[in-house]
Design a protein around this motif. Sequence first.
Motif, PDB file in Angstrom:
ATOM      1  N   ILE A 116       0.874  -1.169   0.000  1.00 44.20           N
ATOM      2  CA  ILE A 116       0.000   0.000   0.000  1.00 44.20           C
ATOM      3  C   ILE A 116       0.908   1.215   0.000  1.00 44.20           C
ATOM      4  O   ILE A 116       1.853   1.291   0.793  1.00 44.20           O
ATOM      5  N   THR A 117       0.632   2.163  -0.882  1.00 43.87           N
ATOM      6  CA  THR A 117       1.434   3.385  -0.942  1.00 43.87           C
ATOM      7  C   THR A 117       0.557   4.589  -0.652  1.00 43.87           C
ATOM      8  O   THR A 117      -0.469   4.793  -1.302  1.00 43.87           O
ATOM      9  N   PHE A 118       0.959   5.369   0.337  1.00 39.66           N
ATOM     10  CA  PHE A 118       0.325   6.654   0.618  1.00 39.66           C
ATOM     11  C   PHE A 118       1.214   7.716  -0.010  1.00 39.66           C
ATOM     12  O   PHE A 118       2.369   7.861   0.375  1.00 39.66           O
ATOM     13  N   ALA A 119       0.692   8.452  -0.992  1.00 44.11           N
ATOM     14  CA  ALA A 119       1.522   9.360  -1.779  1.00 44.11           C
ATOM     15  C   ALA A 119       1.440  10.812  -1.335  1.00 44.11           C
ATOM     16  O   ALA A 119       2.384  11.572  -1.546  1.00 44.11           O
ATOM     17  N   ASN A 121      -0.471  13.939   1.565  1.00 43.14           N
ATOM     18  CA  ASN A 121      -1.155  14.158   2.836  1.00 43.14           C
ATOM     19  C   ASN A 121      -2.650  13.939   2.640  1.00 43.14           C
ATOM     20  O   ASN A 121      -3.195  14.218   1.555  1.00 43.14           O
ATOM     21  N   SER A 122      -3.299  13.450   3.689  1.00 38.82           N
ATOM     22  CA  SER A 122      -4.750  13.291   3.600  1.00 38.82           C
ATOM     23  C   SER A 122      -5.397  14.665   3.552  1.00 38.82           C
ATOM     24  O   SER A 122      -4.936  15.604   4.191  1.00 38.82           O
ATOM     25  N   GLY A 123      -6.474  14.778   2.789  1.00 41.38           N
ATOM     26  CA  GLY A 123      -7.147  16.059   2.627  1.00 41.38           C
ATOM     27  C   GLY A 123      -8.300  16.263   3.574  1.00 41.38           C
ATOM     28  O   GLY A 123      -8.835  17.360   3.689  1.00 41.38           O
ATOM     29  N   ALA A 124      -8.707  15.203   4.256  1.00 42.93           N
ATOM     30  CA  ALA A 124      -9.808  15.275   5.206  1.00 42.93           C
ATOM     31  C   ALA A 124      -9.686  14.092   6.156  1.00 42.93           C
ATOM     32  O   ALA A 124      -9.000  13.116   5.867  1.00 42.93           O
ATOM     33  N   THR A 125     -10.371  14.192   7.287  1.00 41.03           N
ATOM     34  CA  THR A 125     -10.408  13.071   8.206  1.00 41.03           C
ATOM     35  C   THR A 125     -11.241  11.970   7.571  1.00 41.03           C
ATOM     36  O   THR A 125     -12.283  12.233   6.983  1.00 41.03           O
ATOM     37  N   GLY A 126     -10.757  10.750   7.661  1.00 43.77           N
ATOM     38  CA  GLY A 126     -11.489   9.642   7.056  1.00 43.77           C
ATOM     39  C   GLY A 126     -10.941   8.320   7.532  1.00 43.77           C
ATOM     40  O   GLY A 126     -10.271   8.248   8.549  1.00 43.77           O
ATOM     41  N   ALA A 127     -11.225   7.291   6.751  1.00 41.27           N
ATOM     42  CA  ALA A 127     -10.808   5.953   7.138  1.00 41.27           C
ATOM     43  C   ALA A 127     -10.185   5.232   5.955  1.00 41.27           C
ATOM     44  O   ALA A 127     -10.578   5.445   4.808  1.00 41.27           O
ATOM     45  N   ASN A 128      -9.204   4.402   6.250  1.00 46.32           N
ATOM     46  CA  ASN A 128      -8.590   3.522   5.261  1.00 46.32           C
ATOM     47  C   ASN A 128      -9.098   2.115   5.559  1.00 46.32           C
ATOM     48  O   ASN A 128      -9.032   1.662   6.691  1.00 46.32           O
ATOM     49  N   ALA A 129      -9.633   1.438   4.538  1.00 46.87           N
ATOM     50  CA  ALA A 129     -10.133   0.074   4.716  1.00 46.87           C
ATOM     51  C   ALA A 129      -9.221  -0.884   3.963  1.00 46.87           C
ATOM     52  O   ALA A 129      -9.057  -0.771   2.756  1.00 46.87           O
ATOM     53  N   LEU A 130      -8.619  -1.816   4.688  1.00 47.25           N
ATOM     54  CA  LEU A 130      -7.748  -2.822   4.115  1.00 47.25           C
ATOM     55  C   LEU A 130      -8.446  -4.163   4.264  1.00 47.25           C
ATOM     56  O   LEU A 130      -8.752  -4.597   5.370  1.00 47.25           O
ATOM     57  N   ALA A 151       0.711   5.603   6.959  1.00 48.51           N
ATOM     58  CA  ALA A 151       1.239   4.240   6.896  1.00 48.51           C
ATOM     59  C   ALA A 151       1.462   3.688   8.294  1.00 48.51           C
ATOM     60  O   ALA A 151       1.135   2.528   8.575  1.00 48.51           O
ATOM     61  N   GLY A 152       2.005   4.494   9.183  1.00 55.02           N
ATOM     62  CA  GLY A 152       2.239   4.057  10.560  1.00 55.02           C
ATOM     63  C   GLY A 152       0.955   3.670  11.273  1.00 55.02           C
ATOM     64  O   GLY A 152       0.930   2.699  12.032  1.00 55.02           O
ATOM     65  N   LEU A 153      -0.120   4.417  11.028  1.00 60.07           N
ATOM     66  CA  LEU A 153      -1.408   4.089  11.636  1.00 60.07           C
ATOM     67  C   LEU A 153      -1.934   2.746  11.131  1.00 60.07           C
ATOM     68  O   LEU A 153      -2.425   1.927  11.901  1.00 60.07           O
ATOM     69  N   ALA A 168       4.539  -3.688   7.790  1.00 65.63           N
ATOM     70  CA  ALA A 168       5.726  -2.898   8.087  1.00 65.63           C
ATOM     71  C   ALA A 168       5.711  -1.686   7.187  1.00 65.63           C
ATOM     72  O   ALA A 168       5.149  -1.723   6.089  1.00 65.63           O
ATOM     73  N   SER A 169       6.305  -0.603   7.632  1.00 66.54           N
ATOM     74  CA  SER A 169       6.328   0.628   6.857  1.00 66.54           C
ATOM     75  C   SER A 169       7.755   1.030   6.540  1.00 66.54           C
ATOM     76  O   SER A 169       8.608   1.075   7.418  1.00 66.54           O
ATOM     77  N   SER A 170       7.992   1.361   5.268  1.00 66.01           N
ATOM     78  CA  SER A 170       9.319   1.809   4.869  1.00 66.01           C
ATOM     79  C   SER A 170       9.472   3.310   5.024  1.00 66.01           C
ATOM     80  O   SER A 170      10.541   3.839   4.795  1.00 66.01           O
TER      81      SER A 170
END
Length: 171
Positions: A116-119, A121-130, A151-153, A168-170
């Motif tokens: 998973i790549t986060f490219a 900053n988030s633009g609003a509060t929300g949720a990531n579903a994996l 990624a850390g979250l 794990a996060s790089s």
Amino acid sequence: PVGGVATVLNFSVVSAPNGIAPGSNTAATAAGPWVVYVDGRPHPVAVLVGDTLAAVAASIVAAINNDRRTRWTAADTGSGTFTLTCNHKGKTGNDGVIRIDYGQVDLGLRLSPGTITFATNSGATGANALKVGAITITTQVPNQSTPTNSAGLVVSDVNAGGYAVTAASSA
């Protein structure tokens, strides 16, 4: 997949995580067996000290393709990655179940089902579903979270839940 398309699953042999970060080794640090189960069928792989990520992936591909009864075809895509393509096309019944028994010795390697790549900053509060199999792991991401923070979250939520995968996060 709908419309008679065969399922394709992507995997990578990677360095075992060290805490919450990926490890740095590029080869097996010990020798031992791995057993890759595809749809419940065992495919044993012998890993030797110094086997590269690519060598281990090639061994997994060979083990799967040597099984005439499997409904999957494995293909080495280079650099320690490989794909599994279902031999049956259809709307249902071609989703894959894969699991791995890493044996009794830590070889310094793991099998990764994806990245998973986060490219930005988030633009609003929300949720990531994996989604992992039938389970969805939901992570709350605050407004203006950096890619590293997001990624850390996700890593924290995955690793704290006792799921069939770790993260794990790089950074």
